[in-house]
Write a protein that holds these residues in place. Sequence first.
Motif, PDB file in Angstrom:
ATOM      1  N   LEU A 104       0.803  -1.219   0.000  1.00  0.00           N
ATOM      2  CA  LEU A 104       0.000   0.000   0.000  1.00  0.00           C
ATOM      3  C   LEU A 104       0.841   1.277   0.000  1.00  0.00           C
ATOM      4  CD1 LEU A 104      -2.914  -0.976   2.432  1.00  0.00           C
ATOM      5  CD2 LEU A 104      -2.814  -1.129  -0.059  1.00  0.00           C
ATOM      6  N   TYR A 107       4.219  -0.082  -3.323  1.00  0.00           N
ATOM      7  CA  TYR A 107       3.611  -0.370  -4.628  1.00  0.00           C
ATOM      8  C   TYR A 107       3.079   0.903  -5.300  1.00  0.00           C
ATOM      9  CZ  TYR A 107       0.195  -1.886  -8.085  1.00  0.00           C
ATOM     10  OH  TYR A 107      -0.538  -2.003  -9.238  1.00  0.00           O
ATOM     11  N   PRO A 108       2.282   1.753  -4.611  1.00  0.00           N
ATOM     12  CA  PRO A 108       1.825   2.969  -5.299  1.00  0.00           C
ATOM     13  C   PRO A 108       2.958   3.934  -5.649  1.00  0.00           C
ATOM     14  CG  PRO A 108       1.045   2.925  -3.027  1.00  0.00           C
ATOM     15  CD  PRO A 108       1.588   1.574  -3.324  1.00  0.00           C
ATOM     16  N   CYS A 244      -3.918  -0.736  -5.535  1.00  0.00           N
ATOM     17  CA  CYS A 244      -3.089  -1.001  -4.340  1.00  0.00           C
ATOM     18  C   CYS A 244      -3.764  -2.066  -3.471  1.00  0.00           C
ATOM     19  CB  CYS A 244      -2.901   0.264  -3.511  1.00  0.00           C
ATOM     20  SG  CYS A 244      -2.176   1.625  -4.422  1.00  0.00           S
TER      21      CYS A 244
END
Lengths: 390, 260
Positions: A104, A107-108, A244
Amino acid sequence: MAEFRGVDFYGIEALLSEEEKLARDSVRQYVEDNVIPIVDDFYERGEFPMDLVRPLGELGVFGANLPTEYGCAGMNNVAYGLVTQELERGDSGIRSFVSVQGALVMYPIFTFGSEEHRQTWLPKLATGEKIGCFGLTEPDHGSDPGGMVTRARKTSDGYVLNGAKAWITSGSVADVAVVWAKDDDGRVRGFLVEKGTPGFSAPEIHKKHSLRASVTSELFFDDCHIPDANLLPGSGGLKSPLMCLNQARYGIAWGGIGAAMACYDTSLRYALGRTQFGRPIASFQLQQAKFAEMLTEITKMQLLALQLGRLKDDGKVTPAQISMAKRNNVDWALKIARMARTILGANGIASEYPVMRHMNNLESVYTYEGTHDIHTLILGEAATGISSFK
Amino acid sequence: MKIVVCIKQVPRRDDLLRINADKSWIDESSLSFEANESDAYALEEALRLKEKHGGEVIVATLGPSDASKTIKEGLAKGADRAIHLCDSTFEKLDAVATAKSLAAAIGPEAPDVIFTGLQSDDLGYGQTGVLMAEMLDLPHASIVIALETSEDGKTLRVKRELENGWFQWISMATPALVTIQSGINKPRYASLKGIMGAKKKPVDVRTASDLGLNADALTPREAIGSLYLPVREKQTEMLEGDAETVAAALVARLRGNGVI
């Protein structure tokens, strides 16, 4: 006591590569040595074991499925899933921390961030030198995140954030928050909000009965000015945060197996050792029925998660497939925890055994990252082609 | 500093052991395997020496093809490359033939230090390291529970475990061979990055003929005749009579059995 050996009734071991097995075994050993002996005390105190963060970074669990050029391990998704499984065998709170950090936050930043964002944040998030959190859910908007009221008003040199986020794992200890807000056009965008930014506060939510070894917070934005450079340029629309969540839900589907295996293993050992009416309670049919059910469901959970991982590694996975695994595996993990609790009798409520801790944790996991009910509706839509909630 | 560490793959410690059909060995079909415990400590000691003095760590393993997982674990923890002695000729060797094979593979590397574990958890001979040192004409120290090196890495100072709680510190010049006792250090975990990186590290697979060895040279000088579980036997004889009679009878029995 003999070491935990995993649960493998269907020879699933043979479906794993050497790297996947090594990753699982290394994290399993780490959790056995460093998490399980301490986590119950932290849970009792309502405290996150912060001293684990850097060693977990050294082990490489944060964003383990992201590329090596940013300091990550570059593992496939099956290996990553096995890692989250082992972490959750320790405690859902520890796995939650790792899921948030990797799926979260990293990854973004990797997917929607600029190259500068990636270079600045990913290596430090990978080592655990920096901690991140993810702000999507709001006090009044959970299952319907599109209804969010947090706004990012454009100014000459950036944005001004106003609003509140709730139930944010790691919020109070995070160095950076990935915050989702609607811009002047009503479009959802992602922003990096650094700790200490004026107008940003993140008080911890205390008095929880679940995920007690995890920091849960609210995030408040009160005319909080964010420079243009902190906008995640690739983000746009609700699809971005939902992408996400798909990453995180994937890890949770595996995590459920870990919690379920811990409860199964604990109750099996207990039942073999506990004697009533002159026989081990494992010999009684009512208890055997529970073990048959637990073993069957754990095996099904494993097969669901493994094929999901293979699909993800092939780039073929759909959000609804992830919903199925998250929904099924967490639901069954919770049922297995409850069954295990009954096998342990009164001892099931004691801290000496991990069962009730897992059970209480799983109540949160059942609800977060898409509630069980919402995943039911996603699957209903996948089956019928008709959305019940849009 | 060039360091070789010998790692054997053995059945996991708490696996349930069953004897195979012809009673020659345990049934390995349902077992899982891991690095021999004291070898894992030897690897950690090797990695620490490399961190102090630089150089390279080479894992040497004699075992079947599925020992590759244990080799990869060694590479994942930080070893630079591996030599895998893998050939049907290497099956069921005794300690002499194992040492001979490993010495043939390791000798040409001319390492500064060779580490082995104290003994293997399956056969438990405790001879392979010591025999290898003799074959390679190297000084050795066994059952080592602490190890220090001089700044230039040319001298080892090791603490050996003797019997009855006695210890012995000795110094030796490199090249040398040291057999490591479990507990000397805290072995590291293989990091996920290390596990992925291990795929790119070279593993040199050698057969007996690659090493100039043939089946004759490796013929075991000893063999396991038969494996069996300890037989539970109990014979009870009740001695009857008053205390004096019973005592006299007991003494007679004990004398008769050579106990007293």
